[in-house]
Design an enzyme around this catalytic site. Structure first.
Site, PDB file in Angstrom:
ATOM      1  N   LYS A   9     -14.630  36.730 -11.283  1.00  0.00           N
ATOM      2  CA  LYS A   9     -13.631  37.670 -11.762  1.00  0.00           C
ATOM      3  C   LYS A   9     -12.454  36.892 -12.363  1.00  0.00           C
ATOM      4  O   LYS A   9     -12.306  35.721 -11.992  1.00  0.00           O
ATOM      5  CB  LYS A   9     -13.164  38.593 -10.635  1.00  0.00           C
ATOM      6  CG  LYS A   9     -12.426  37.860  -9.514  1.00  0.00           C
ATOM      7  CD  LYS A   9     -11.771  38.796  -8.581  1.00  0.00           C
ATOM      8  CE  LYS A   9     -10.389  39.165  -9.015  1.00  0.00           C
ATOM      9  NZ  LYS A   9      -9.360  38.119  -8.744  1.00  0.00           N
ATOM     10  N   GLU A  61      -0.340  38.925   0.933  1.00  0.00           N
ATOM     11  CA  GLU A  61      -0.293  37.461   0.867  1.00  0.00           C
ATOM     12  C   GLU A  61       1.155  37.009   0.985  1.00  0.00           C
ATOM     13  O   GLU A  61       2.076  37.730   0.585  1.00  0.00           O
ATOM     14  CB  GLU A  61      -0.835  36.984  -0.477  1.00  0.00           C
ATOM     15  CG  GLU A  61      -2.283  37.361  -0.699  1.00  0.00           C
ATOM     16  CD  GLU A  61      -2.808  36.798  -2.000  1.00  0.00           C
ATOM     17  OE1 GLU A  61      -3.390  35.711  -1.971  1.00  0.00           O
ATOM     18  OE2 GLU A  61      -2.598  37.430  -3.050  1.00  0.00           O
ATOM     19  N   ARG A 116     -14.909  19.133 -19.547  1.00  0.00           N
ATOM     20  CA  ARG A 116     -14.654  18.537 -20.873  1.00  0.00           C
ATOM     21  C   ARG A 116     -14.157  17.107 -20.770  1.00  0.00           C
ATOM     22  O   ARG A 116     -14.147  16.384 -21.760  1.00  0.00           O
ATOM     23  CB  ARG A 116     -13.621  19.377 -21.620  1.00  0.00           C
ATOM     24  CG  ARG A 116     -14.259  20.555 -22.342  1.00  0.00           C
ATOM     25  CD  ARG A 116     -13.259  21.273 -23.182  1.00  0.00           C
ATOM     26  NE  ARG A 116     -12.137  21.748 -22.355  1.00  0.00           N
ATOM     27  CZ  ARG A 116     -11.164  22.524 -22.794  1.00  0.00           C
ATOM     28  NH1 ARG A 116     -11.152  22.913 -24.042  1.00  0.00           N
ATOM     29  NH2 ARG A 116     -10.204  22.914 -21.995  1.00  0.00           N
ATOM     30  N   LYS A 136     -17.049  38.094   2.975  1.00  0.00           N
ATOM     31  CA  LYS A 136     -16.282  37.794   4.195  1.00  0.00           C
ATOM     32  C   LYS A 136     -17.030  38.371   5.407  1.00  0.00           C
ATOM     33  O   LYS A 136     -17.471  39.523   5.373  1.00  0.00           O
ATOM     34  CB  LYS A 136     -14.861  38.360   4.093  1.00  0.00           C
ATOM     35  CG  LYS A 136     -14.040  37.625   3.006  1.00  0.00           C
ATOM     36  CD  LYS A 136     -12.576  37.956   3.090  1.00  0.00           C
ATOM     37  CE  LYS A 136     -11.799  37.366   1.917  1.00  0.00           C
ATOM     38  NZ  LYS A 136     -11.057  36.167   2.219  1.00  0.00           N
ATOM     39  N   LYS A 191       1.911  40.109  -3.353  1.00  0.00           N
ATOM     40  CA  LYS A 191       2.238  38.707  -3.112  1.00  0.00           C
ATOM     41  C   LYS A 191       3.663  38.628  -2.552  1.00  0.00           C
ATOM     42  O   LYS A 191       4.461  39.529  -2.735  1.00  0.00           O
ATOM     43  CB  LYS A 191       2.141  37.926  -4.419  1.00  0.00           C
ATOM     44  CG  LYS A 191       0.706  37.907  -4.973  1.00  0.00           C
ATOM     45  CD  LYS A 191       0.398  36.658  -5.734  1.00  0.00           C
ATOM     46  CE  LYS A 191      -1.009  36.655  -6.291  1.00  0.00           C
ATOM     47  NZ  LYS A 191      -2.010  36.090  -5.360  1.00  0.00           N
ATOM     48  N   HIS A 233     -11.442  43.660  -5.385  1.00  0.00           N
ATOM     49  CA  HIS A 233     -11.560  43.471  -3.931  1.00  0.00           C
ATOM     50  C   HIS A 233     -11.307  44.758  -3.135  1.00  0.00           C
ATOM     51  O   HIS A 233     -12.095  45.135  -2.270  1.00  0.00           O
ATOM     52  CB  HIS A 233     -10.569  42.410  -3.436  1.00  0.00           C
ATOM     53  CG  HIS A 233     -10.694  41.083  -4.126  1.00  0.00           C
ATOM     54  ND1 HIS A 233     -11.900  40.554  -4.519  1.00  0.00           N
ATOM     55  CD2 HIS A 233      -9.765  40.170  -4.503  1.00  0.00           C
ATOM     56  CE1 HIS A 233     -11.703  39.371  -5.079  1.00  0.00           C
ATOM     57  NE2 HIS A 233     -10.419  39.119  -5.101  1.00  0.00           N
ATOM     58  N   ASP A 245      -5.948  42.161 -10.587  1.00  0.00           N
ATOM     59  CA  ASP A 245      -6.326  40.974  -9.815  1.00  0.00           C
ATOM     60  C   ASP A 245      -6.968  41.341  -8.480  1.00  0.00           C
ATOM     61  O   ASP A 245      -7.861  40.644  -8.012  1.00  0.00           O
ATOM     62  CB  ASP A 245      -5.064  40.121  -9.577  1.00  0.00           C
ATOM     63  CG  ASP A 245      -5.370  38.759  -8.976  1.00  0.00           C
ATOM     64  OD1 ASP A 245      -6.377  38.150  -9.395  1.00  0.00           O
ATOM     65  OD2 ASP A 245      -4.611  38.293  -8.114  1.00  0.00           O
TER      66      ASP A 245
HETATM   67  C1  BG6 Z   1      -8.300  36.205  -5.802  1.00  0.00           C
HETATM   68  C2  BG6 Z   1      -7.037  36.525  -6.556  1.00  0.00           C
HETATM   69  O1  BG6 Z   1      -9.365  36.941  -6.305  1.00  0.00           O
HETATM   70  O2  BG6 Z   1      -8.116  36.495  -4.436  1.00  0.00           O
HETATM   71  C3  BG6 Z   1      -5.846  35.769  -5.980  1.00  0.00           C
HETATM   72  O3  BG6 Z   1      -7.200  36.179  -7.923  1.00  0.00           O
HETATM   73  C4  BG6 Z   1      -5.742  36.000  -4.494  1.00  0.00           C
HETATM   74  O4  BG6 Z   1      -4.632  36.156  -6.626  1.00  0.00           O
HETATM   75  C5  BG6 Z   1      -7.088  35.750  -3.809  1.00  0.00           C
HETATM   76  O5  BG6 Z   1      -4.778  35.108  -3.979  1.00  0.00           O
HETATM   77  C6  BG6 Z   1      -7.036  36.158  -2.355  1.00  0.00           C
HETATM   78  O6  BG6 Z   1      -8.227  35.773  -1.723  1.00  0.00           O
HETATM   79  P1  BG6 Z   1      -8.250  35.411  -0.187  1.00  0.00           P
HETATM   80  O7  BG6 Z   1      -9.705  35.239   0.146  1.00  0.00           O
HETATM   81  O8  BG6 Z   1      -7.458  34.162  -0.018  1.00  0.00           O
HETATM   82  O9  BG6 Z   1      -7.629  36.579   0.517  1.00  0.00           O
END
Ligand code: BG6
Length: 483
Positions: A145, A213, A47, A179, A337, A237, A232
């Site tokens: 997503k 993470e 934008r 991956k 997290k 995943h 999330d």
């Molecule tokens: C994303 C999530 O889909 O995947 C994030 O929205 C997350 O919250 C991320 O941090 C993790 O991906 P990767 O590849 O860094 O493990």
């Protein structure tokens, strides 16, 4: 493999984080490796009232940071020639005509529309693309997503996008499927005879899928607080990883053959009830602590998070698959997290030897597929320690891809973007898979919403709440790093 055709890749949300951090670097790498045809344009939309030069100045600065040692001036210059910027407000249908004019300069090309935007824009963008005839022919739409917030909202988005694009044109991306170690797991399972007879309840005791993470909610509180770890990470995943571990051998590597098998697993997941949610699912939220010795605030102190938020930043759960192959084998999933380490791995724990001639001195075999931080496959076996005594020790057979293949392992987005251009849907989530995954997590969402209990607190820098360990210990098991 299908050769890459001439293409135009249109990136909605062109000034956003995903484009700058992941998509442009991924395309740069493929350009650098000589995998993109000369006739391939990248059109970034946003934008902001800037022009291509202004956009490239920003993209260049970001790319240098994200590409690190892979950045090279000459390669960037030639890559940048592919890129143009177009000001298009995705909420204004009239602004799509400019895009159509730009694309119609090269009719017949593969056209990829990557919607790196909020999901509530997926339907209006699809409609506007169709309004200017851009849904025809070789057009493909990539949906990032989160696709919706629950089963109902995801159905609605899929219905609306489906009015303008056919299912074979829709690429629902889950970057975990791109991956390399995940693709290697497919190779390991279906290109070798060794594992197949063992890949079942008779030999496998439990499966653990962990994605942890160290980062917190970062600048995404607005999104994250409405989503939480279940939506999330688990709904997409981790459940996708589970399907790759558990699916039956597909008849071929064709997209639908693979996706049919994954779907069967999602449909075979034992449905949760409000009672089993309480016993089989743990949710947590981080409190202030230290990650890698650096003090960090708690979730509730993060900028943009409401002080009374009940959003979970951690989930551990036990899933069961109701099939002959997997009956009785718990699949433990865990993500969160601000945990102790950044790690993603799939652990297959085999059963104990039926009769040990060495007393209690043995550890069951274990296969560990590590996705992050390193990419490796490691098989733990028992061996005798050198010496006069008959002392056993676990040793491991290692498949270190980096060392063995001596080539760069492409980032997930590289592989997936090339698949879209090629028209290969195998690693994208089909609508029915997505529906089945939402359906399975929905009782968890409902139970939490109706419960007075808050998520269990855990200190940042640990492995999550104690209840996560208890989920396994009550079955006589433990998480990989605890065992
Ligand atoms: C994303 C999530 O889909 O995947 C994030 O929205 C997350 O919250 C991320 O941090 C993790 O991906 P990767 O590849 O860094 O493990």
């Amino acid at each position: 493999m299908t050769p890459i055709e001439a293409f135009d890749m249109v990136l909605f949300g062109g000034t956003g984080d995903l484009v700058m951090r992941k998509l442009l670097p991924a395309l740069y790498h493929q350009h650098q490796d000589g995998n993109l045809p000369t006739a391939g344009r990248i059109i970034c939309l946003g934008r902001s009232a800037t022009d291509t030069a202004g956009y490239l100045a920003k993209a260049h600065a970001m790319a240098q940071g994200y590409l690190g040692t892979h950045y090279n001036d000459a390669d960037w210059q030639s890559f940048a020639e592919r890129i143009s910027y177009l000001k298009v407000d995705a909420t204004v249908p009239a602004e799509f005509q400019g895009l159509a004019d730009a694309l119609n300069e090269f009719p017949g090309r593969v056209r990829v529309f990557y919607l790196s935007t909020a999901p509530d824009l997926f339907a209006p963008i699809s409609k506007s693309l169709a309004g200017v005839g851009l849904n025809k022919g070789n057009a493909r739409v990539v949906l990032e997503k989160p696709l919706g917030h629950d089963l109902e909202s995801s159905n609605k988005i899929n219905d609306e996008v489906g009015e303008h694009f056919e299912e074979h044109q829709i690429y629902r991306i889950d970057h975990y499927l791109g991956k390399e170690p995940v693709l290697n797991l497919i190779a390991l399972r279906f290109a070798n005879t060794l594992l197949e007879p063992l890949w079942r309840r008779e030999w496998i005791r439990d499966v653990q899928i962990t994605v942890t993470e160290q980062v917190g909610v970062e600048t995404r509180a607005d999104f994250y607080d409405k989503a939480g770890a279940l939506r999330d990470m688990i709904q997409n995943h981790l459940l996708q990883l589970l399907t790759i571990v558990a699916m039956e051998p597909p008849a071929s590597i064709d997209a639908d053959a693979v996706r049919d098998e994954k779907l069967k697993i999602l449909r075979a997941l034992k449905p949760l009830t409000p009672e089993t949610v309480l016993t089989n699912v743990v949710r947590g939220q981080y409190r202030a602590g230290a990650v890698s010795a650096k003090p960090v605030p708690g979730y509730l102190e993060e900028p943009g998070v409401p002080a009374n938020s009940r959003t979970e930043t951690f989930v551990a759960l036990k899933a069961e698959i109701q099939t002959w192959r997997w009956a009785g084998v718990p699949f433990f999933l865990r993500t969160g997290k601000r945990l102790q380490e950044r790690m993603a791995e799939i652990v297959i724990n085999f059963r104990e030897a039926p009769h040990s001639i060495f007393g209690r001195n043995t550890t069951p075999n274990r296969l560990v597929i590590q996705l992050q931080p390193d990419e490796s496959v490691r098989l733990y076996l028992m061996a005798k320690e050198p010496g006069n005594q008959f002392r056993l020790r676990p040793v491991h057979l290692d498949l270190d891809f980096k060392e063995f293949f001596e080539s760069r392992s492409p980032e997930a987005y590289e592989r997936l973007l090339m698949d879209v251009i090629r028209g290969d849907l195998s690693l994208f989530v089909r609508r029915d898979e997505q529906r089945a995954a939402w359906k399975w997590v929905e009782p968890i969402l409902d139970t939490w919403e109706n419960s007075l209990d808050a998520p269990k607190p855990y200190t940042a820098g640990t492995w999550g709440p104690a209840a996560s360990s208890a989920l396994l210990s009550r079955e006589g098991m433990s998480w990989h790093e605890e065992g």
